[in-house]
Design an enzyme around this catalytic site. Structure first.
Site, mmCIF file in Angstrom:
data_model
loop_
_atom_site.group_PDB
_atom_site.id
_atom_site.type_symbol
_atom_site.label_atom_id
_atom_site.label_comp_id
_atom_site.label_asym_id
_atom_site.label_seq_id
_atom_site.Cartn_x
_atom_site.Cartn_y
_atom_site.Cartn_z
ATOM 1 N N TYR A 143 29.257 36.473 19.120
ATOM 2 C CA TYR A 143 30.277 37.424 18.643
ATOM 3 C C TYR A 143 29.751 38.002 17.332
ATOM 4 O O TYR A 143 29.493 37.250 16.380
ATOM 5 C CB TYR A 143 31.607 36.709 18.381
ATOM 6 N N PRO A 176 40.787 41.245 24.237
ATOM 7 C CA PRO A 176 39.920 40.253 24.916
ATOM 8 C C PRO A 176 39.038 39.427 23.983
ATOM 9 O O PRO A 176 38.372 38.508 24.423
ATOM 10 C CB PRO A 176 39.070 41.110 25.855
ATOM 11 N N LYS A 223 41.468 35.173 26.099
ATOM 12 C CA LYS A 223 42.723 34.489 26.419
ATOM 13 C C LYS A 223 43.466 35.086 27.601
ATOM 14 O O LYS A 223 44.328 34.423 28.200
ATOM 15 C CB LYS A 223 43.656 34.542 25.191
ATOM 16 N N TYR A 253 40.046 28.509 20.580
ATOM 17 C CA TYR A 253 39.145 29.158 21.539
ATOM 18 C C TYR A 253 39.090 28.372 22.855
ATOM 19 O O TYR A 253 39.133 28.967 23.940
ATOM 20 C CB TYR A 253 37.733 29.267 20.943
HETATM 21 P P1 FAS Z 1 45.823 41.924 36.905
HETATM 22 O O1 FAS Z 1 46.101 43.181 36.198
HETATM 23 O O2 FAS Z 1 44.505 41.284 36.933
HETATM 24 O O3 FAS Z 1 46.371 41.947 38.393
HETATM 25 C C1 FAS Z 1 47.549 42.636 38.714
HETATM 26 C C2 FAS Z 1 47.422 43.084 40.161
HETATM 27 O O4 FAS Z 1 48.656 43.726 40.527
HETATM 28 C C3 FAS Z 1 46.311 44.101 40.356
HETATM 29 O O5 FAS Z 1 45.496 43.730 41.432
HETATM 30 C C4 FAS Z 1 47.061 45.407 40.625
HETATM 31 O O6 FAS Z 1 46.369 46.253 41.526
HETATM 32 C C5 FAS Z 1 48.357 44.908 41.229
HETATM 33 N N1 FAS Z 1 49.468 45.844 41.054
HETATM 34 C C6 FAS Z 1 49.750 46.613 39.987
HETATM 35 N N2 FAS Z 1 50.851 47.355 40.224
HETATM 36 C C7 FAS Z 1 51.276 47.041 41.485
HETATM 37 C C8 FAS Z 1 52.341 47.476 42.300
HETATM 38 N N3 FAS Z 1 53.206 48.394 41.872
HETATM 39 N N4 FAS Z 1 52.457 46.954 43.549
HETATM 40 C C9 FAS Z 1 51.595 45.992 43.973
HETATM 41 N N5 FAS Z 1 50.549 45.545 43.246
HETATM 42 C C10 FAS Z 1 50.399 46.069 42.009
HETATM 43 N N6 FAS Z 1 40.688 38.915 29.778
HETATM 44 C C11 FAS Z 1 39.782 38.061 29.260
HETATM 45 O O7 FAS Z 1 40.103 36.885 29.084
HETATM 46 N N7 FAS Z 1 38.506 38.513 28.909
HETATM 47 C C12 FAS Z 1 38.118 39.830 29.117
HETATM 48 O O8 FAS Z 1 36.999 40.201 28.814
HETATM 49 C C13 FAS Z 1 39.035 40.741 29.673
HETATM 50 N N8 FAS Z 1 38.679 42.045 29.914
HETATM 51 C C14 FAS Z 1 39.613 42.914 30.433
HETATM 52 C C15 FAS Z 1 39.305 44.275 30.683
HETATM 53 C C16 FAS Z 1 40.264 45.154 31.207
HETATM 54 C C17 FAS Z 1 39.906 46.617 31.448
HETATM 55 C C18 FAS Z 1 41.568 44.685 31.462
HETATM 56 C C19 FAS Z 1 42.631 45.645 31.984
HETATM 57 C C20 FAS Z 1 41.887 43.354 31.235
HETATM 58 C C21 FAS Z 1 40.911 42.457 30.732
HETATM 59 N N9 FAS Z 1 41.197 41.107 30.497
HETATM 60 C C22 FAS Z 1 40.317 40.232 29.979
HETATM 61 C C23 FAS Z 1 42.458 40.585 30.808
HETATM 62 C C24 FAS Z 1 42.472 40.324 32.285
HETATM 63 O O9 FAS Z 1 41.450 39.450 32.622
HETATM 64 C C25 FAS Z 1 43.853 39.848 32.616
HETATM 65 O O10 FAS Z 1 44.307 38.895 31.668
HETATM 66 C C26 FAS Z 1 43.940 39.285 33.982
HETATM 67 O O11 FAS Z 1 43.445 40.248 34.873
HETATM 68 C C27 FAS Z 1 45.398 38.942 34.223
HETATM 69 O O12 FAS Z 1 45.560 38.750 35.574
HETATM 70 P P2 FAS Z 1 46.905 39.254 36.312
HETATM 71 O O13 FAS Z 1 48.075 38.839 35.511
HETATM 72 O O14 FAS Z 1 46.751 38.812 37.696
HETATM 73 O O15 FAS Z 1 46.883 40.850 36.189
HETATM 74 C C1 PHB Z 2 33.232 38.352 29.064
HETATM 75 O O1 PHB Z 2 33.620 39.346 29.720
HETATM 76 O O2 PHB Z 2 32.236 37.681 29.401
HETATM 77 C C2 PHB Z 2 33.985 37.966 27.829
HETATM 78 C C3 PHB Z 2 34.944 38.821 27.327
HETATM 79 C C4 PHB Z 2 35.633 38.472 26.179
HETATM 80 C C5 PHB Z 2 35.328 37.253 25.546
HETATM 81 C C6 PHB Z 2 34.377 36.399 26.061
HETATM 82 C C7 PHB Z 2 33.682 36.762 27.213
HETATM 83 O O3 PHB Z 2 35.976 36.907 24.403
#
Ligand code: FAS
Ligand code: PHB
Length: 391
Positions: free
Chosen positions: A202, A294, A298, A386
């Site tokens: 980081y 992110p 978490k 963490y």
């Molecule tokens: P999700 O958003 O993963 O899943 C929700 C699902 O519901 C999707 O498949 C969607 O298509 C569906 N859905 C939405 N609306 C709907 C509707 N009206 N009808 C039916 N289905 C519908 N977390 C980390 O810990 N590290 C990261 O690096 C990280 N990077 C991320 C980058 C991005 C761009 C985003 C958006 C999130 C990131 N996150 C990261 C957080 C991510 O990992 C979420 O915490 C995780 O996907 C949460 O999972 P769900 O709650 O299942 O939500």
């Molecule tokens: C990863 O996408 O690998 C990732 C993202 C955020 C973190 C750690 C790892 O804090």
């Protein structure tokens, strides 16, 4: 059709909940806006807390994770051109994290659901509607392949992420939301090149934040902080690698292996919480209820612990005719959510360049980092957050 629990969303939250309920003999149906391929194509989280690892094991789905995942005992903080290792394992009393991409977690859960022949409606688009969840007979309706479906159920789990239909179905007067948008985003690149280091780095630099992560010994995930108005398509691979190099220390710069990106995207950073997380027979879980920047890794892990609490509460309802867990669900989740929100906000505030912070902002961050890496107490606080706070 009728089921016991209708789950909206086939991301990690919905799929994990479906597995835990099915293993407890509780019938459930998942409706998902997109195709399974589309869901798998989203590159997101990379780090699993031990509690998330244990939940996949509990579902009997940990084999590939333990075979292909990477157990990490530390991370490195890079600032003022030098790297400092935070020994997570020592400082947290023996805990570690597992580097295993969200894509793989989702793949394992989807494969299991398919083998078990559990009802899943993909590609329902924006047709999903929630009905009567404040009464005793909730329903979910949707359209798939032009055919209308009505799913009568006992409970609805809103696992449909930040932009989903579940939270949007709750009257605004019944919700209190808290939002903080950060003035930058993360430009992320996935590339089939060996990671620059065996642990995550980081970086806090005068040019902004960078993160060196990975998915395997041959696949790396890198991020650089960019201004909000940036577009991923405006960044060539060469421009990305050059900017990343500028934010690394000499040794990392020398070891960096570059190559063609197989995915490139910009994610905005946001802190968001919706309270409460339960409305009658509708429960929100995961990103449907909360978003963290992110930085602290978490997001996915918070979703997993929401699902742990919700699955236990629903099992208690059906098995022991008790609603104690259901009635305590929102309070229990939010107690953990807010601690993760605080940690993610703190780590984001420490590691990123804020447009209005001025030169003194960088000096204050470096002073805090100097203190952090030289104080066992401060490093312990970072480490225990963490790896994941106790349940
Ligand atoms: P999700 O958003 O993963 O899943 C929700 C699902 O519901 C999707 O498949 C969607 O298509 C569906 N859905 C939405 N609306 C709907 C509707 N009206 N009808 C039916 N289905 C519908 N977390 C980390 O810990 N590290 C990261 O690096 C990280 N990077 C991320 C980058 C991005 C761009 C985003 C958006 C999130 C990131 N996150 C990261 C957080 C991510 O990992 C979420 O915490 C995780 O996907 C949460 O999972 P769900 O709650 O299942 O939500
Ligand atoms: C990863 O996408 O690998 C990732 C993202 C955020 C973190 C750690 C790892 O804090």
């Amino acid at each position: 059709m009728r089921t016991q629990v209708a789950i909206i969303g086939a991301g990690p939250s919905g799929l994990l909940l479906g597995q835990l309920l099915s293993r407890a003999g509780i019938d459930n149906v998942i409706v998902e806006r997109q195709s399974a391929q589309y869901v798998l194509g989203r590159i997101r989280a990379g780090v699993l807390e031990q509690v998330s690892v244990e939940m996949l094991d509990e579902c009997g789905l940990g084999a590939r994770m333990h075979r292909e995942g990477l157990v990490h005992h530390g991370i490195e903080l890079l600032f003022k051109g030098a790297r400092h290792r935070i020994d997570l394992h020592d400082l947290s009393g023996g805990k570690s994290v597992m580097v295993y991409g969200q894509t793989e977690v989702t793949h394992d859960l989807m494969d299991a659901r398919k083998v078990q022949g559990l009802a899943t409606f993909y590609e329902t688009g924006d047709t999903v509607k929630l009905h009567d969840f404040d009464g005793a007979r909730p329903k979910v309706s949707c359209v798939q392949d032009g055919k209308a479906h009505e799913i009568e159920c006992d409970f609805i789990a809103g696992c449909d992420g930040y932009h989903g239909a579940s939270r949007a179905s709750v009257p605004a007067s019944a919700l209190k939301t808290y939002t903080k948008d950060y003035p930058f985003g993360w430009l992320g690149v996935l590339a089939d090149v060996p990671p620059v280091s065996h642990e995550l780095i980081y970086a806090n630099t005068g040019r902004g934040f960078a993160l060196c992560s990975m998915r395997s010994p041959t696949r790396s995930r890198y991020y650089v902080q960019v201004p909000l108005q940036e577009k991923a398509e405006a960044w060539s691979d060469a421009a990305f690698w050059d900017e990343l190099r500028r934010r690394l220390d000499v040794e990392a710069r020398e070891h960096l292996v570059t190559g063609p990106s197989i995915e490139k995207s910009i994610a905005p950073l946001r802190s968001f919480v919706a309270e409460p997380m339960r409305f009658g027979r509708l429960f929100l879980a995961g990103d449907a209820a909360h978003i963290v920047p992110p930085t602290g890794a978490k997001g996915l892990n918070l979703a997993a612990t929401d699902v742990k609490y919700l699955s236990a509460a629903l099992i208690e309802h059906y098995r022991h005719k008790s609603d104690r867990g259901i009635d305590d669900y929102s309070r229990k989740c939010l107690a953990r959510v807010w601690k993760a929100e605080r940690f993610s906000w703190w780590f984001t505030s420490l590691m990123h360049k804020f447009p209005d912070a001025g030169d003194i902002g960088q000096k204050l961050q470096e002073a805090e980092l100097d203190y952090l890496v030289s104080s066992r107490a401060a490093s312990t606080a970072l480490a225990e957050n963490y790896v994941g706070l106790p349940l």
